[in-house]
Every structure is written in structure tokens, then in C-alpha cells.
Design a protein around this motif. Sequence first.
Motif, PDB file in Angstrom:
ATOM      1  N   THR A  38      27.461  52.697 -38.635  1.00 16.42           N
ATOM      2  CA  THR A  38      26.990  51.347 -38.425  1.00 16.42           C
ATOM      3  C   THR A  38      27.057  50.585 -39.729  1.00 16.42           C
ATOM      4  N   THR A  69      12.420  57.477 -41.153  1.00 16.96           N
ATOM      5  CA  THR A  69      12.435  57.693 -39.709  1.00 16.96           C
ATOM      6  C   THR A  69      11.285  58.621 -39.357  1.00 16.96           C
ATOM      7  N   ASN A 123      16.237  55.656 -34.921  1.00 14.77           N
ATOM      8  CA  ASN A 123      16.836  54.854 -35.972  1.00 14.77           C
ATOM      9  C   ASN A 123      16.474  55.443 -37.330  1.00 14.77           C
ATOM     10  N   ASP A 134      16.399  54.092 -41.078  1.00 18.13           N
ATOM     11  CA  ASP A 134      16.473  52.879 -41.876  1.00 18.13           C
ATOM     12  C   ASP A 134      16.558  53.231 -43.352  1.00 18.13           C
ATOM     13  N   SER A 185      20.803  50.365 -41.424  1.00 17.89           N
ATOM     14  CA  SER A 185      20.214  51.172 -40.364  1.00 17.89           C
ATOM     15  C   SER A 185      21.327  51.873 -39.610  1.00 17.89           C
ATOM     16  N   THR A 186      21.053  53.056 -39.110  1.00 21.99           N
ATOM     17  CA  THR A 186      21.990  53.801 -38.279  1.00 21.99           C
ATOM     18  C   THR A 186      21.209  54.521 -37.199  1.00 21.99           C
ATOM     19  N   GLN A 187      21.818  54.648 -36.042  1.00 25.07           N
ATOM     20  CA  GLN A 187      21.174  55.293 -34.899  1.00 25.07           C
ATOM     21  C   GLN A 187      21.723  56.697 -34.723  1.00 25.07           C
ATOM     22  N   TYR A 196      10.275  53.014 -33.822  1.00 20.74           N
ATOM     23  CA  TYR A 196      11.262  54.054 -33.593  1.00 20.74           C
ATOM     24  C   TYR A 196      11.392  54.440 -32.145  1.00 20.74           C
ATOM     25  N   THR A 222      13.055  53.831 -29.526  1.00 17.98           N
ATOM     26  CA  THR A 222      14.261  53.126 -29.090  1.00 17.98           C
ATOM     27  C   THR A 222      14.790  53.639 -27.767  1.00 17.98           C
TER      28      THR A 222
END
Length: 610
Positions: free
Chosen positions: A17, A142, A170, A172, A191-193, A345, A347
Amino acid sequence: MRTSIVLVVLLAVASHTVAKPKNHFTRYPSWNTKMYPVWKDGDTRYKEAWKGGRVSFNVGNDSPTLTGAKVTFTIDLEFPHNQRVQPDGDVVWAEDCIVNRTKYHESEPVYPAQNTDWEAVFPDGTPFKKDKKPAYVFVWKTWGQYWQVADGPSSSLTIATDDIPLGSYNMDIVIYHYRSKEKFIPLGYASTQFSITDQIPFAVSLDQVNDIVAGDMRFVQNRAIAFTITLHDPSEYLSNADITFNWDFGDESGALISRELTVTHTYVSCGSFKPQVVIQAVIPDKACDPPVDTTTKAPGPPSDQGTTVKAPALASALPLLVSTKATSLTVNMVPSDTEEDNAEYETSTASSTTQETPTVAKTPSPINQDMAADSDAENRLRAGAKRTVTLTGQATVVVVAKRDAGDKPDDDCVIYRYGSFCTGIEVFEGIEKVEITQMDNAVMETPGMDKNVLDITVTCQGSHPKEVCSVILDAECLRPIHTACNMVEPSKECQLVLRHFFNNSGVYCINVSMANDVSLAATSAKFNLVMGSGVSSSGTIAMLLGVLVLVLAVAIVAYSYKRFKSYQPLKEEMIASGGQQLGGRAQSFWNLLNRRGAVDNCPLLQDRPV
């Protein structure tokens, strides 16, 4: 030609991302905001945070991650185009330039080294453990905790997923750059999931020799197809597991159980089929390992290559601090001062209170299992098959509902994990065989010059081709000389005549290939071509006619002279007279040509004795 088609993967193999502007690092009780300031989103100071332009971030991870394995996050700082990163991590100007009316020279540091004679600390006050103070600090957050890493323009973080509920999360990151004593400047947030799953992530590729179109899911009968499985296990969590693959190719040929990553299968009939595979991994449970006495064991030297921090259970509310000297990393789990951080978090699209059936099997062994165990495992496999996701060619992240992985079995020190795959393919009749049956050499008359023509008769078996290509190569069959491809009209019999023109004699190779939508077949041959005479047939005829005309003309002249010339005896008086008559001049010229003297060749006609 060989094609490799990635058909399916349980979840995306990797997730990458770009930086997101939202700032999740609002306030922490122990955060040193004087040394590490926190800027709000959209703050104009970000534009001047780096000379020459904004710094972008390339953030990624290697999820999906099987529960119990480790997940690794990576970040790379991408600087403006007029700057480059040196091997030691320093950023210099890539060319001479002027920025904000200030001239900079090539290879000059963008930010010269500052005095490091002070004790550097992380945002929470934990001191650096490295001798050399890195220029960047990355704070990863996270699961309600954060990790602090001091590193260069590229960094990574590896954490364990033990006791973490299944689902999507996520990670961050906030990035700081060292500017002066006790002063770090935030460069931005990213940020990346990532996701944690109880299904084994893997990909399946199908390969067939001479496959025409990659990804069309169409293959040729009576030709082996290779099914290859690629497990996605970057942390090598399954390295000690016993993994079996149960294949069903969908053509009623029976099941194939194998421990090999690649198997082959040949479809002997045409039609549509649905091959599928179920993976079972028997993983040794680390909870059954003998306990280690940590009270008397001294810690070993840390590794310089990576950083691994075990994440505590989310239910824990006690702070945890872990530091490693080699990477200058700390991890803390602390409560946030805002309600936003307590729920940021979650999500998942499903409710976090929903509990599904645990996936840890409680069967003693797959070899001696009874009927009930078989039914239980089959139900789990069917449930896992519904969670497969088709790979679309780009990295994606699938949101998975958070739930507990289940309790470990008490009667067996192994953990069972499963994965499944199914797809649909079509099998067609292909071009089975191509043969060169005849070669005919002839001469074709053309204006100006004749050419040697080679007619090649080619036959095939199986389905009819739509295109035929021929390649003429040199005597070593290496260098192409001429290539020709033509569309083929449909016909009842597969027989074609290919015509090629040659200007020179010699040894040649020819490759002939026939193809249609699903198959390709080829053959080759070597031949010796002998050219005809250098003079054309029409030229030869003209030359012969010219010679005949010339001979005929000479004969006519000779005959006419012999026929119409009157005979005159050669008298001594005429010789003495010096040729007063006109006939004497002609006679003298004729005698000169025939090298004749004053003596007549025919003495019987003269008044002289023989």
C-alpha cells in the motif's frame, strides 16, 4: 513454448500500500512530543519536512499469514528524483540543482551528518542500543501496541501471530528523521493491511507443453498437464509439517494422494472438468516442547539480520517492554488517550463477538482415524473450500472475520491445518502429428531470371489447423533465413503444399508448425537443394538458334561461290600480264585466302603432264 498460469490463492500473496494521511499516533502518555513532535493531518510543515520535495513510502507485508506463523512488514523511503541513496544509507544530491534559491552540488549530502554525542532515545524514552545512531526512526502500531525501530531508509519488522484472533488488521507507521540534537522531524504516516487466517495460503499453476494461450483454461487431450502447488510460507512455519495433497482431477480416474508439490495428469477424453485438491498439514505443536528454564539462562547475542517481537494477547492490559540491541527496537502495549485508538483496528466486516467452530482438529492421527473423525475433517475441508479467493493478478487483501483459532488438543501434540482449491478447465482434441511427406524441386521461369521452386507436402492428424508457419534455416539449423505464416482454409483432409523459392543451392533446414486455438504441433527436416544450369532454357534455345543461323549463312555463301564462279585455266600469259582482267584480281584474293600458289590443285585440268 511453456506457459504457467496462476489459478487461485487462498488470499493475496502480498499486500503493498501507499502512505495514508490519517494519523493514528495522536497521544501517548510517555511520548516525548518535544523530541518527536506529532503533526496533524494536512499540516503545512510537511511540505518543508524534506529538501527538494516530499518523501513517499512504499509499505508492504507478506500476508496472508497462517495463524501461529510470523508476518513481516517492510518499508522503503522513496526520495525526490534529484536525490539518490548511497550504499551506506546517506542521501545525496544526484545532480547539481538549485532548491529554494540555494545551489547544491552533485554527491553533496542532503542533510550533513550532525553531532551524535548524546544519548538518543525512542519516542517513549527507551535509549538506542546501537553504537551508530541511525537517521530514521519507525514506529509501528497494531493490536494496541507499538514497536520502535531505528534503521536506514529501508526497514522491516517481523512479529509473531500466536494467540491473535483470525481476521484483517491495519499496521500503521510513523516515520521520523534525525535533524539535530534531541530533534526528530516527522516525514509522514503510512498504513498497510494484513490478514491472519487458519487456511493454508497457496497457489496452483497448470503447465502443458505447447500451450497456446496462457490463462484460457483450455488444454489438449492425450498430453500431460503438470499441476504445481506453491505454498505461501515466508516464515517457514510449515517447514517441519507433514503435508499431503489429495487430488481429484474430475474425470473419474480416482483420487491421487501425494506429498510432492508437482503431479501430472493426462486427460484422454474431451470435455469440461473440475480438478481440485485438498491440502492437509500436520504441524508439531510448540506448546508440547519441554519448558525452558529462563531464570538461569543468560540471553544470547542478538542477530543483526532481523527483528522478531512476540505480540501479547489483546485481552492483556499490562504494558510490555522488549528491546533488542541489534536493531534498536522496542515494543510497548499501552492504553491510548483517545477512544479512537481503542477501536481503530476493528476493520473486519463481521462482528468481533461472533465465534466460529475452531479449526484445530482433535483427531489423534490421520492414519488410524475412525469414521467420525473422517466426517469431522470432511466438514472442515468443505468449510475451508468456501473461503478460497481467485487471484486477479494484483496484490489484494481480503478482509477476514476475526475469531479465535481454537484450543490445542490435549491428547495430541500436533495441529491440523487445511487448504483447498478447485477450478474448471476444458480439454479439446489437438493437432496430434505433423509430417513432411514429399519435397519436389522444379525450375520456374520468370521475366529476367528463373528461380528454383521447392514444393513441400505436409500432412497432419487430429484437429485441423488454422495457421501454418514455415521457417527456412541455415545448414546448422540455427540461423533463420526466411519465415512465412499463412492462414489455412478449413478442409476435410489435413494436407498442405508449401512453396518456397531459392536463389542459391546448398543445405537447408525447414521447420513447419501448425496451430489452432488450443494446440500446436511441429516437424522439421534437412534437405540439399541443387540449382539448375546458370543459363536459362530460353537463353539456351536462342544461342542454339543463333549458331545454326550462322552455320547456315556460311554454307550458303560457300555454295553460292562454288556454283556461280566460272572456271578459268591458269595460263602463264595471264600470270605475266599482272592481272589486267577483273577476274584475275578476284582470283588472286581467293588464292591468298586459300594459301594457294601458282600451281593448280587440279593438274588434270591443265595442259601439263602429271
